[in-house]
Design a protein around this motif. Sequence first.
Motif, PDB file in Angstrom:
ATOM      1  N   UNK A 127       0.831  -1.207   0.000  1.00 12.93           N
ATOM      2  CA  UNK A 127       0.000   0.000   0.000  1.00 12.93           C
ATOM      3  C   UNK A 127       0.864   1.256   0.000  1.00 12.93           C
ATOM      4  N   UNK A 128       0.266   2.363  -0.344  1.00 14.68           N
ATOM      5  CA  UNK A 128       0.988   3.641  -0.406  1.00 14.68           C
ATOM      6  C   UNK A 128       1.335   4.108   1.000  1.00 14.68           C
ATOM      7  N   UNK A 129       2.573   4.529   1.177  1.00 13.21           N
ATOM      8  CA  UNK A 129       3.033   5.071   2.457  1.00 13.21           C
ATOM      9  C   UNK A 129       2.559   6.513   2.583  1.00 13.21           C
ATOM     10  N   UNK A 130       1.940   6.839   3.715  1.00 10.44           N
ATOM     11  CA  UNK A 130       1.375   8.175   3.894  1.00 10.44           C
ATOM     12  C   UNK A 130       2.003   8.928   5.066  1.00 10.44           C
ATOM     13  N   UNK A 131       3.077   8.392   5.629  1.00 12.38           N
ATOM     14  CA  UNK A 131       3.701   9.058   6.770  1.00 12.38           C
ATOM     15  C   UNK A 131       4.664  10.153   6.350  1.00 12.38           C
ATOM     16  N   UNK A 178      14.270   7.058  16.144  1.00 10.65           N
ATOM     17  CA  UNK A 178      14.016   7.061  17.589  1.00 10.65           C
ATOM     18  C   UNK A 178      15.258   7.508  18.358  1.00 10.65           C
ATOM     19  N   UNK A 179      16.435   7.066  17.921  1.00 12.94           N
ATOM     20  CA  UNK A 179      17.682   7.419  18.606  1.00 12.94           C
ATOM     21  C   UNK A 179      17.901   8.929  18.621  1.00 12.94           C
ATOM     22  N   UNK A 180      17.533   9.609  17.538  1.00 11.17           N
ATOM     23  CA  UNK A 180      17.745  11.063  17.478  1.00 11.17           C
ATOM     24  C   UNK A 180      16.550  11.835  18.053  1.00 11.17           C
ATOM     25  N   UNK A 181      15.583  11.116  18.618  1.00 15.43           N
ATOM     26  CA  UNK A 181      14.450  11.772  19.257  1.00 15.43           C
ATOM     27  C   UNK A 181      13.292  12.101  18.342  1.00 15.43           C
ATOM     28  N   UNK A 182      13.312  11.607  17.118  1.00 18.15           N
ATOM     29  CA  UNK A 182      12.204  11.828  16.183  1.00 18.15           C
ATOM     30  C   UNK A 182      11.207  10.679  16.358  1.00 18.15           C
ATOM     31  N   UNK A 183      10.420  10.766  17.416  1.00 19.30           N
ATOM     32  CA  UNK A 183       9.515   9.669  17.756  1.00 19.30           C
ATOM     33  C   UNK A 183       8.371   9.518  16.760  1.00 19.30           C
ATOM     34  N   UNK A 184       7.906  10.622  16.223  1.00 24.14           N
ATOM     35  CA  UNK A 184       6.833  10.538  15.220  1.00 24.14           C
ATOM     36  C   UNK A 184       7.350   9.868  13.947  1.00 24.14           C
ATOM     37  N   UNK A 185       8.577  10.193  13.569  1.00 21.82           N
ATOM     38  CA  UNK A 185       9.163   9.551  12.397  1.00 21.82           C
ATOM     39  C   UNK A 185       9.343   8.056  12.606  1.00 21.82           C
ATOM     40  N   UNK A 186       9.761   7.672  13.806  1.00 19.73           N
ATOM     41  CA  UNK A 186       9.907   6.252  14.137  1.00 19.73           C
ATOM     42  C   UNK A 186       8.551   5.560  14.105  1.00 19.73           C
ATOM     43  N   UNK A 187       7.553   6.237  14.649  1.00 16.78           N
ATOM     44  CA  UNK A 187       6.194   5.686  14.636  1.00 16.78           C
ATOM     45  C   UNK A 187       5.720   5.405  13.225  1.00 16.78           C
ATOM     46  N   UNK A 188       5.906   6.368  12.330  1.00 16.26           N
ATOM     47  CA  UNK A 188       5.443   6.207  10.954  1.00 16.26           C
ATOM     48  C   UNK A 188       6.129   5.025  10.273  1.00 16.26           C
ATOM     49  N   UNK A 189       7.426   4.874  10.523  1.00 10.80           N
ATOM     50  CA  UNK A 189       8.179   3.770   9.901  1.00 10.80           C
ATOM     51  C   UNK A 189       7.679   2.425  10.398  1.00 10.80           C
ATOM     52  N   UNK A 207       6.275   4.780  26.477  1.00 18.01           N
ATOM     53  CA  UNK A 207       7.129   5.760  27.144  1.00 18.01           C
ATOM     54  C   UNK A 207       7.381   7.052  26.394  1.00 18.01           C
ATOM     55  N   UNK A 208       7.287   7.048  25.069  1.00 22.53           N
ATOM     56  CA  UNK A 208       7.721   8.212  24.298  1.00 22.53           C
ATOM     57  C   UNK A 208       6.570   8.987  23.662  1.00 22.53           C
ATOM     58  N   UNK A 209       5.562   8.269  23.188  1.00 28.01           N
ATOM     59  CA  UNK A 209       4.338   8.910  22.695  1.00 28.01           C
ATOM     60  C   UNK A 209       3.197   8.246  23.469  1.00 28.01           C
ATOM     61  N   UNK A 210       3.024   8.596  24.717  1.00 26.77           N
ATOM     62  CA  UNK A 210       2.115   7.858  25.605  1.00 26.77           C
ATOM     63  C   UNK A 210       0.715   7.645  25.035  1.00 26.77           C
ATOM     64  N   UNK A 211       0.401   6.380  24.845  1.00 25.64           N
ATOM     65  CA  UNK A 211      -0.941   5.967  24.437  1.00 25.64           C
ATOM     66  C   UNK A 211      -1.070   4.512  24.884  1.00 25.64           C
TER      67      UNK A 211
END
Length: 266
Positions: A71-75, A128-139, A163-167
């Motif tokens: 499927x098409x990646x939308x992140x 995630x290592x560089x603190x880009x949690x949203x980018x890690x989430x999308x991947x 721990x990083x994007x609490x849900x």
Amino acid sequence: YLWVTMAFMGKLKNKNILIFLGILIVVGLSILLFRRKAAPDITPTVINTPVITTADSVPKKQDKKVAQNPPVYTGRDPEEVRPNPDDVKIFLDKRKEELYSGIGVQGRTVKENPDFLAGWLELGILKKVIGDYEGARDAWEYANIIRPGNSVSFANLGELYSSYIPNHAKAEINFKTSIKNKPDDSSVYISLSNLYLYSYAEKKDLADDILLEGMQTNPEDTNLIRALATLYERQKEYVKAKRFYALMQEGKFEETLITLKDAEKN
């Protein structure tokens, strides 16, 4: 040999001594050069050690494609480097460059081949290592889509949402899916138990249940037994804690199953 040479030199005049010494030096150098030429080449061979990547964490049976065309990646843009200053300040400039370069390489790779699971897993780790949690989430979310049978991306998202994007709800779902896909990984049971115990207050009572479930599947896993004993100790249920500690130390795994059933009754 030295004594004979000195005795012979003693009989020579000064000029003759100099000539004799010159001959000795020439002969000595000739012998040395010959030995060097004859000596074998002992230059050590450099052996390239393969680098282990996240791809090695995924069994082949989990790398089953969801469809012929992914499927098409939308992140967010996979190549985007968005460091969090607080997370990267501990790194030297050279290490930062390596991380940013790695993101660029993996980002271009998954753009060219969106069906490459290992690339998405590695990309998520780097972000995630560089603190880009949203980018890690999308991947990792996209890795879940293209390989719903893998366990690694689901476990990683469980930790991220814990721990990083609490849900808590999303963390629970991802941990449970990871367990379903790979029920012999004790670390995920323990992570889910910690989520219940320390974060998910309304489900705190499930902290020991998930460990018990893991032990039913993996009765000889000492990590689960130790985690359960520690949990009971923290909850001041010392009788249960002592029983599990003893069984773990004695290696009586069959008796552990009996103790499990008793724990479930109490």
